[in-house]
Motif scaffolding. Structure first.
Motif, PDB file in Angstrom:
ATOM      1  N   THR A   1      -3.024  10.406  -0.877  1.00 44.07           N
ATOM      2  CA  THR A   1      -3.486   9.048  -1.184  1.00 44.07           C
ATOM      3  C   THR A   1      -3.127   8.129  -0.026  1.00 44.07           C
ATOM      4  OG1 THR A   1      -3.177   9.404  -3.550  1.00 44.07           O
ATOM      5  CG2 THR A   1      -3.296   7.117  -2.787  1.00 44.07           C
ATOM      6  N   ARG A   2      -4.112   7.386   0.456  1.00 43.12           N
ATOM      7  CA  ARG A   2      -3.892   6.466   1.563  1.00 43.12           C
ATOM      8  C   ARG A   2      -3.827   5.030   1.041  1.00 43.12           C
ATOM      9  NH1 ARG A   2      -7.890   8.626   6.325  1.00 43.12           N
ATOM     10  NH2 ARG A   2      -7.276   6.598   7.175  1.00 43.12           N
ATOM     11  N   LEU A   3      -2.874   4.266   1.581  1.00 41.40           N
ATOM     12  CA  LEU A   3      -2.730   2.860   1.211  1.00 41.40           C
ATOM     13  C   LEU A   3      -2.953   2.001   2.456  1.00 41.40           C
ATOM     14  CD1 LEU A   3       0.396   2.882  -1.144  1.00 41.40           C
ATOM     15  CD2 LEU A   3      -2.008   2.772  -1.784  1.00 41.40           C
ATOM     16  N   PRO A   4      -4.046   1.273   2.505  1.00 36.34           N
ATOM     17  CA  PRO A   4      -4.306   0.440   3.685  1.00 36.34           C
ATOM     18  C   PRO A   4      -3.278  -0.677   3.822  1.00 36.34           C
ATOM     19  CG  PRO A   4      -5.883  -0.034   1.935  1.00 36.34           C
ATOM     20  CD  PRO A   4      -5.102   1.162   1.489  1.00 36.34           C
ATOM     21  N   ASP A   5      -3.009  -1.048   5.058  1.00 36.78           N
ATOM     22  CA  ASP A   5      -2.155  -2.193   5.405  1.00 36.78           C
ATOM     23  C   ASP A   5      -0.668  -1.961   5.165  1.00 36.78           C
ATOM     24  OD1 ASP A   5      -4.473  -3.624   6.058  1.00 36.78           O
ATOM     25  OD2 ASP A   5      -4.687  -4.334   4.001  1.00 36.78           O
ATOM     26  N   LEU A   6      -0.276  -0.777   4.692  1.00 39.47           N
ATOM     27  CA  LEU A   6       1.134  -0.523   4.415  1.00 39.47           C
ATOM     28  C   LEU A   6       1.707   0.443   5.441  1.00 39.47           C
ATOM     29  CD1 LEU A   6       1.150  -0.273   0.527  1.00 39.47           C
ATOM     30  CD2 LEU A   6       1.452  -2.280   1.981  1.00 39.47           C
ATOM     31  N   GLY A   7       3.041   0.403   5.589  1.00 40.74           N
ATOM     32  CA  GLY A   7       3.699   1.196   6.614  1.00 40.74           C
ATOM     33  C   GLY A   7       4.502   2.344   6.049  1.00 40.74           C
ATOM     34  N   MET A   8       5.706   2.547   6.604  1.00 44.73           N
ATOM     35  CA  MET A   8       6.543   3.676   6.230  1.00 44.73           C
ATOM     36  C   MET A   8       7.256   3.471   4.895  1.00 44.73           C
ATOM     37  SD  MET A   8       6.214   5.782   8.826  1.00 44.73           S
ATOM     38  CE  MET A   8       7.583   6.915   8.587  1.00 44.73           C
ATOM     39  N   LEU A   9       7.320   2.230   4.405  1.00 45.06           N
ATOM     40  CA  LEU A   9       8.057   1.921   3.175  1.00 45.06           C
ATOM     41  C   LEU A   9       7.160   1.242   2.145  1.00 45.06           C
ATOM     42  CD1 LEU A   9      11.364   0.496   4.726  1.00 45.06           C
ATOM     43  CD2 LEU A   9      11.033   2.777   3.723  1.00 45.06           C
ATOM     44  N   PRO A  10       6.068   1.879   1.731  1.00 43.94           N
ATOM     45  CA  PRO A  10       5.230   1.238   0.703  1.00 43.94           C
ATOM     46  C   PRO A  10       5.985   1.032  -0.601  1.00 43.94           C
ATOM     47  CG  PRO A  10       4.595   3.532   1.014  1.00 43.94           C
ATOM     48  CD  PRO A  10       5.550   3.193   2.127  1.00 43.94           C
ATOM     49  N   HIS A  11       7.023   1.825  -0.844  1.00 43.81           N
ATOM     50  CA  HIS A  11       7.813   1.694  -2.065  1.00 43.81           C
ATOM     51  C   HIS A  11       8.647   0.409  -2.072  1.00 43.81           C
ATOM     52  CE1 HIS A  11       9.112   4.630   0.874  1.00 43.81           C
ATOM     53  NE2 HIS A  11      10.371   4.536   0.541  1.00 43.81           N
TER      54      HIS A  11
ATOM     55  N   GLU B   1       7.356  -2.237   0.067  1.00 50.21           N
ATOM     56  CA  GLU B   1       6.346  -3.217   0.464  1.00 50.21           C
ATOM     57  C   GLU B   1       5.370  -3.531  -0.671  1.00 50.21           C
ATOM     58  OE1 GLU B   1       3.815  -3.950   4.576  1.00 50.21           O
ATOM     59  OE2 GLU B   1       4.671  -1.979   4.158  1.00 50.21           O
ATOM     60  N   ARG B   2       4.957  -2.513  -1.420  1.00 47.07           N
ATOM     61  CA  ARG B   2       4.071  -2.720  -2.568  1.00 47.07           C
ATOM     62  C   ARG B   2       4.473  -1.749  -3.678  1.00 47.07           C
ATOM     63  NH1 ARG B   2      -2.071  -2.346  -1.334  1.00 47.07           N
ATOM     64  NH2 ARG B   2      -1.485  -3.959   0.172  1.00 47.07           N
ATOM     65  N   PRO B   3       5.580  -2.040  -4.364  1.00 44.29           N
ATOM     66  CA  PRO B   3       6.096  -1.121  -5.379  1.00 44.29           C
ATOM     67  C   PRO B   3       5.103  -0.812  -6.487  1.00 44.29           C
ATOM     68  CG  PRO B   3       7.656  -2.906  -4.965  1.00 44.29           C
ATOM     69  CD  PRO B   3       6.439  -3.217  -4.176  1.00 44.29           C
ATOM     70  N   SER B   4       4.279  -1.775  -6.875  1.00 40.59           N
ATOM     71  CA  SER B   4       3.345  -1.543  -7.984  1.00 40.59           C
ATOM     72  C   SER B   4       2.385  -0.404  -7.664  1.00 40.59           C
ATOM     73  CB  SER B   4       2.562  -2.817  -8.298  1.00 40.59           C
ATOM     74  OG  SER B   4       1.824  -3.257  -7.163  1.00 40.59           O
ATOM     75  N   ALA B   5       1.914  -0.321  -6.428  1.00 39.78           N
ATOM     76  CA  ALA B   5       0.999   0.750  -6.043  1.00 39.78           C
ATOM     77  C   ALA B   5       1.706   2.099  -6.048  1.00 39.78           C
ATOM     78  CB  ALA B   5       0.409   0.470  -4.663  1.00 39.78           C
ATOM     79  N   VAL B   6       2.948   2.124  -5.585  1.00 34.53           N
ATOM     80  CA  VAL B   6       3.692   3.379  -5.550  1.00 34.53           C
ATOM     81  C   VAL B   6       4.055   3.826  -6.969  1.00 34.53           C
ATOM     82  CG1 VAL B   6       5.777   4.517  -4.684  1.00 34.53           C
ATOM     83  CG2 VAL B   6       4.542   2.886  -3.236  1.00 34.53           C
TER      84      VAL B   6
ATOM     85  N   LEU C   1       8.464  -1.552  12.671  1.00 40.63           N
ATOM     86  CA  LEU C   1       8.325  -0.096  12.594  1.00 40.63           C
ATOM     87  C   LEU C   1       8.150   0.403  11.166  1.00 40.63           C
ATOM     88  CD1 LEU C   1       8.354   2.567  14.188  1.00 40.63           C
ATOM     89  CD2 LEU C   1      10.829   2.652  13.832  1.00 40.63           C
ATOM     90  N   LEU C   2       8.840  -0.197  10.202  1.00 43.71           N
ATOM     91  CA  LEU C   2       8.848   0.349   8.852  1.00 43.71           C
ATOM     92  C   LEU C   2       7.827  -0.292   7.920  1.00 43.71           C
ATOM     93  CD1 LEU C   2      12.696   0.777   8.274  1.00 43.71           C
ATOM     94  CD2 LEU C   2      11.050   2.401   9.222  1.00 43.71           C
ATOM     95  N   LEU C   3       7.573  -1.572   8.104  1.00 38.82           N
ATOM     96  CA  LEU C   3       6.622  -2.269   7.235  1.00 38.82           C
ATOM     97  C   LEU C   3       5.268  -2.380   7.917  1.00 38.82           C
ATOM     98  CD1 LEU C   3       8.903  -5.183   5.944  1.00 38.82           C
ATOM     99  CD2 LEU C   3       8.481  -2.960   4.858  1.00 38.82           C
ATOM    100  N   GLY C   4       4.210  -2.357   7.110  1.00 41.09           N
ATOM    101  CA  GLY C   4       2.874  -2.495   7.668  1.00 41.09           C
ATOM    102  C   GLY C   4       2.471  -3.941   7.843  1.00 41.09           C
ATOM    103  N   GLN C   5       2.714  -4.759   6.803  1.00 42.99           N
ATOM    104  CA  GLN C   5       2.347  -6.179   6.825  1.00 42.99           C
ATOM    105  C   GLN C   5       3.526  -6.994   6.303  1.00 42.99           C
ATOM    106  OE1 GLN C   5      -0.504  -7.416   7.997  1.00 42.99           O
ATOM    107  NE2 GLN C   5      -1.442  -5.425   8.426  1.00 42.99           N
TER     108      GLN C   5
ATOM    109  N   VAL D   1       2.196  16.075  -4.089  1.00 41.32           N
ATOM    110  CA  VAL D   1       1.275  14.970  -3.823  1.00 41.32           C
ATOM    111  C   VAL D   1       1.854  14.139  -2.690  1.00 41.32           C
ATOM    112  CG1 VAL D   1       0.292  14.887  -6.148  1.00 41.32           C
ATOM    113  CG2 VAL D   1       2.345  13.555  -5.640  1.00 41.32           C
ATOM    114  N   LEU D   2       0.972  13.648  -1.833  1.00 40.74           N
ATOM    115  CA  LEU D   2       1.382  12.865  -0.663  1.00 40.74           C
ATOM    116  C   LEU D   2       0.826  11.453  -0.758  1.00 40.74           C
ATOM    117  CD1 LEU D   2       0.665  15.442   2.210  1.00 40.74           C
ATOM    118  CD2 LEU D   2       2.737  15.189   0.822  1.00 40.74           C
ATOM    119  N   LEU D   3       1.603  10.510  -0.244  1.00 40.40           N
ATOM    120  CA  LEU D   3       1.189   9.115  -0.149  1.00 40.40           C
ATOM    121  C   LEU D   3       1.423   8.663   1.281  1.00 40.40           C
ATOM    122  CD1 LEU D   3       0.264   6.580  -1.852  1.00 40.40           C
ATOM    123  CD2 LEU D   3       2.694   5.978  -1.945  1.00 40.40           C
ATOM    124  N   TRP D   4       0.435   7.977   1.863  1.00 38.94           N
ATOM    125  CA  TRP D   4       0.562   7.590   3.265  1.00 38.94           C
ATOM    126  C   TRP D   4       0.104   6.152   3.464  1.00 38.94           C
ATOM    127  CZ3 TRP D   4       1.772  12.592   4.941  1.00 38.94           C
ATOM    128  CH2 TRP D   4       2.379  12.665   6.196  1.00 38.94           C
TER     129      TRP D   4
END
Length: 306
Positions: free
Chosen positions: A272-282, A284-289, A185-189, A242-245
């Protein structure tokens, strides 16, 4: 008061007396000189799902502590804060947000939040815009947006039955169940994370969910007690936002984010949309956030590409 679970080195734990009980927050080390004017305070609010705590932002906020005053609260009912037996409401969390910004931070701040807490930050910013310098929000939602409410779902209805609610939480807070919820539910990949990072997320959420009386606040979310229609508040927003999704955010799809952003293009400066990521990009991919957040707070400074 529960022990601090995952506090980065150098961040001190402090307490704040609230009407509901003691709130714990973590603060960056004090510097001999005040931060420059272009480095406003940052406040990171965690989510309100089972197992939530300050750990949610632990890969992000240490990176800002050298220049900014950084505050990371844990709401009453969550993390290391008090866990009173109380029927939690939207007003409880909005009141704690306001108290932190007024009495602890004491100057307009950038507020960083996600999911339901992001929706609550928008609601407070509509009511008290002077407390905010800006909003940086990941998948903000009221979970009743545009009239479609989570509170009518099967899971919410089951959690509304006395006795069944505690049994349901007891099952959902088991380590294997927390790991399943985090991954599905929370992670995308989740398979894209290293085994060590994935296990750390599972442990953090599991430890927070297993604290004594952690069920009380979490069940308010699970029952749908905190749902509201964010679409009704958003047109009133004046604070730069600003929104991140994550495009794999299952509980709050990016299509909802696009509809919300269209309600107030003056305040919502970007989505800003991040492909392949879910509810917790922070997590899952901290560098992008980090790159996204730096570009929001310091738009004229060079930043890494998303």
């Amino acid at each position: 008061m529960a022990p601090a679970l995952f506090r980065p080195p150098g961040f001190g734990a402090k307490t704040l007396a609230t009407p509901l009980g003691t709130l714990v927050y973590y603060q960056s080390p004090q510097r001999p000189l005040p931060p420059p004017p272009d480095c406003p305070p940052l406040v990171f609010f965690h989510g309100l799902g089972a197992g939530s705590s300050a750990f949610e932002w632990s890969k992000i906020y240490p990176a800002f502590s050298a220049q900014h005053r950084v505050f990371v609260p844990e709401f009453v009912g969550w993390g290391a804060s008090a866990h009173p037996r109380h029927c939690y409401t939207l007003g409880d969390y909005g009141g704690q947000m306001q108290q932190i910004l007024e009495t602890v931070v004491q100057e307009p701040a950038w507020v960083v939040a996600a999911s339901l807490t992001g929706g609550l930050a928008i609601r407070l910013a509509c009511q008290q815009p002077h407390l905010f310098r800006g909003l940086a929000l990941v998948s903000p939602s009221g979970y009743g947006d545009f009239g479609s409410t989570y509170g009518g779902s099967g899971g919410a209805k089951m959690a509304q039955w006395p006795g069944i609610d505690r049994a349901l939480y007891g099952l959902a807070s088991q380590p294997w169940a927390i790991a399943l919820v985090v991954d599905r539910l929370l992670l995308g990949q989740p398979q894209g994370l290293s085994p060590r990072d994935r296990a750390e997320i599972h442990r953090a959420y599991g430890a927070a969910a297993a604290q004594p009386d952690a069920a009380i606040a979490a069940l308010a979310t699970l029952r749908g007690d905190l749902c509201f229609d964010l679409a009704q508040d958003l047109p009133l927003l004046q604070v730069p936002t600003v929104l991140l999704w994550g495009e794999q955010a299952r509980a709050s799809p990016v299509t909802i984010g696009q509809r919300l952003a269209q309600l107030n293009p003056q305040a919502i400066q970007s989505l800003t949309r991040l492909p392949d990521l879910g509810m917790l990009p922070h997590l899952e991919r901290p560098s992008a956030v980090l790159a996204w957040l730096r570009s929001a707070i310091h738009p004229s400074s060079p930043t890494a590409s998303l």
